[in-house]
Design a protein around this motif. Structure first.
Motif, PDB file in Angstrom:
ATOM      1  N   GLN A  11       0.346  26.133 -32.783  1.00 33.82           N
ATOM      2  CA  GLN A  11       0.827  26.745 -31.548  1.00 33.82           C
ATOM      3  C   GLN A  11       1.551  27.311 -32.132  1.00 33.82           C
ATOM      4  OE1 GLN A  11      -1.725  26.614 -29.235  1.00 33.82           O
ATOM      5  NE2 GLN A  11      -3.376  25.827 -30.803  1.00 33.82           N
ATOM      6  N   LYS A  12       2.397  27.259 -32.614  1.00 30.42           N
ATOM      7  CA  LYS A  12       3.984  27.396 -32.571  1.00 30.42           C
ATOM      8  C   LYS A  12       3.814  29.461 -33.069  1.00 30.42           C
ATOM      9  CE  LYS A  12       6.591  23.669 -33.400  1.00 30.42           C
ATOM     10  NZ  LYS A  12       6.622  22.696 -34.799  1.00 30.42           N
ATOM     11  N   ASP A  13       4.955  30.174 -33.120  1.00 29.51           N
ATOM     12  CA  ASP A  13       5.512  31.076 -33.586  1.00 29.51           C
ATOM     13  C   ASP A  13       3.697  32.458 -33.714  1.00 29.51           C
ATOM     14  OD1 ASP A  13       7.600  30.368 -34.291  1.00 29.51           O
ATOM     15  OD2 ASP A  13       7.503  29.827 -36.094  1.00 29.51           O
ATOM     16  N   GLN A  14       2.977  32.427 -32.211  1.00 31.67           N
ATOM     17  CA  GLN A  14       2.142  33.620 -31.811  1.00 31.67           C
ATOM     18  C   GLN A  14       2.512  34.266 -31.779  1.00 31.67           C
ATOM     19  OE1 GLN A  14      -1.763  32.031 -29.997  1.00 31.67           O
ATOM     20  NE2 GLN A  14      -1.595  29.993 -31.379  1.00 31.67           N
ATOM     21  N   ASP A  15       2.231  35.684 -32.592  1.00 31.53           N
ATOM     22  CA  ASP A  15       2.686  37.150 -32.467  1.00 31.53           C
ATOM     23  C   ASP A  15       1.458  37.422 -32.120  1.00 31.53           C
ATOM     24  OD1 ASP A  15       5.949  36.804 -32.712  1.00 31.53           O
ATOM     25  OD2 ASP A  15       5.070  36.884 -35.002  1.00 31.53           O
ATOM     26  N   VAL A  16       1.401  38.256 -30.581  1.00 35.70           N
ATOM     27  CA  VAL A  16       0.012  39.438 -30.195  1.00 35.70           C
ATOM     28  C   VAL A  16       0.691  40.207 -29.936  1.00 35.70           C
ATOM     29  CG1 VAL A  16      -1.566  39.328 -28.299  1.00 35.70           C
ATOM     30  CG2 VAL A  16      -0.228  37.253 -29.097  1.00 35.70           C
ATOM     31  N   ASP A  17       0.183  41.389 -30.279  1.00 33.90           N
ATOM     32  CA  ASP A  17       0.401  42.893 -30.316  1.00 33.90           C
ATOM     33  C   ASP A  17      -0.813  44.015 -29.638  1.00 33.90           C
ATOM     34  OD1 ASP A  17       1.976  43.086 -33.099  1.00 33.90           O
ATOM     35  OD2 ASP A  17       0.476  43.340 -34.101  1.00 33.90           O
ATOM     36  N   THR A  18       0.636  43.916 -28.005  1.00 33.22           N
ATOM     37  CA  THR A  18       0.038  44.966 -27.055  1.00 33.22           C
ATOM     38  C   THR A  18       0.227  45.698 -26.865  1.00 33.22           C
ATOM     39  OG1 THR A  18       1.781  43.470 -25.732  1.00 33.22           O
ATOM     40  CG2 THR A  18      -0.285  42.266 -25.877  1.00 33.22           C
ATOM     41  N   ASP A  19      -1.131  46.417 -26.821  1.00 33.69           N
ATOM     42  CA  ASP A  19      -0.616  47.935 -26.846  1.00 33.69           C
ATOM     43  C   ASP A  19      -0.360  48.327 -24.735  1.00 33.69           C
ATOM     44  OD1 ASP A  19      -0.556  50.911 -26.211  1.00 33.69           O
ATOM     45  OD2 ASP A  19      -2.810  51.538 -27.010  1.00 33.69           O
ATOM     46  N   GLU A  20       0.281  48.022 -24.580  1.00 35.76           N
ATOM     47  CA  GLU A  20       0.483  48.329 -23.050  1.00 35.76           C
ATOM     48  C   GLU A  20      -0.010  49.122 -22.157  1.00 35.76           C
ATOM     49  OE1 GLU A  20       2.257  46.849 -20.909  1.00 35.76           O
ATOM     50  OE2 GLU A  20       2.997  45.988 -22.280  1.00 35.76           O
ATOM     51  N   ASP A  21      -0.317  50.866 -22.987  1.00 33.38           N
ATOM     52  CA  ASP A  21      -1.794  51.899 -22.222  1.00 33.38           C
ATOM     53  C   ASP A  21      -3.133  51.156 -22.327  1.00 33.38           C
ATOM     54  OD1 ASP A  21       0.749  53.693 -22.708  1.00 33.38           O
ATOM     55  OD2 ASP A  21      -0.072  54.364 -25.016  1.00 33.38           O
ATOM     56  N   ASP A  22      -3.018  50.530 -22.795  1.00 31.51           N
ATOM     57  CA  ASP A  22      -4.968  49.936 -22.964  1.00 31.51           C
ATOM     58  C   ASP A  22      -4.367  48.571 -21.910  1.00 31.51           C
ATOM     59  OD1 ASP A  22      -5.821  51.412 -24.523  1.00 31.51           O
ATOM     60  OD2 ASP A  22      -5.333  50.644 -26.695  1.00 31.51           O
ATOM     61  N   ALA A  23      -3.505  47.802 -21.244  1.00 34.16           N
ATOM     62  CA  ALA A  23      -3.769  47.128 -20.351  1.00 34.16           C
ATOM     63  C   ALA A  23      -4.223  47.656 -19.057  1.00 34.16           C
ATOM     64  CB  ALA A  23      -2.195  46.977 -20.055  1.00 34.16           C
TER      65      ALA A  23
END
Length: 60
Positions: A11-23
């Motif tokens: 559960q540690k250090d989970q980086d999630v790449d998100t694209d605000e345009d597709d939100a």
């Protein structure tokens, strides 16, 4: 590990790449206005009818 348990190290250090345009924009379809209900029934009539419907359903 038993059922339902988890390893905290996963559960540690989970980086999630998100694209605000597709939100999802939750305010995209907001509407301002008034709601009016036309009818002759008052609250007591409606509650009475609901009780009748529940009684009918319980008999089935």
């Amino acid at each position: 590990m038993g059922f339902g348990s988890y390893d905290e190290s996963e559960q540690k250090d989970q980086d999630v790449d998100t694209d605000e345009d597709d939100a999802v924009n939750v305010h995209e379809n907001d509407h301002d206005g008034d709601v009016t209900i036309e009818g002759d029934a008052d609250t007591d009539d409606l509650v009475g009818r609901l009780s009748e419907m529940r009684d009918d359903e319980a008999e089935d």
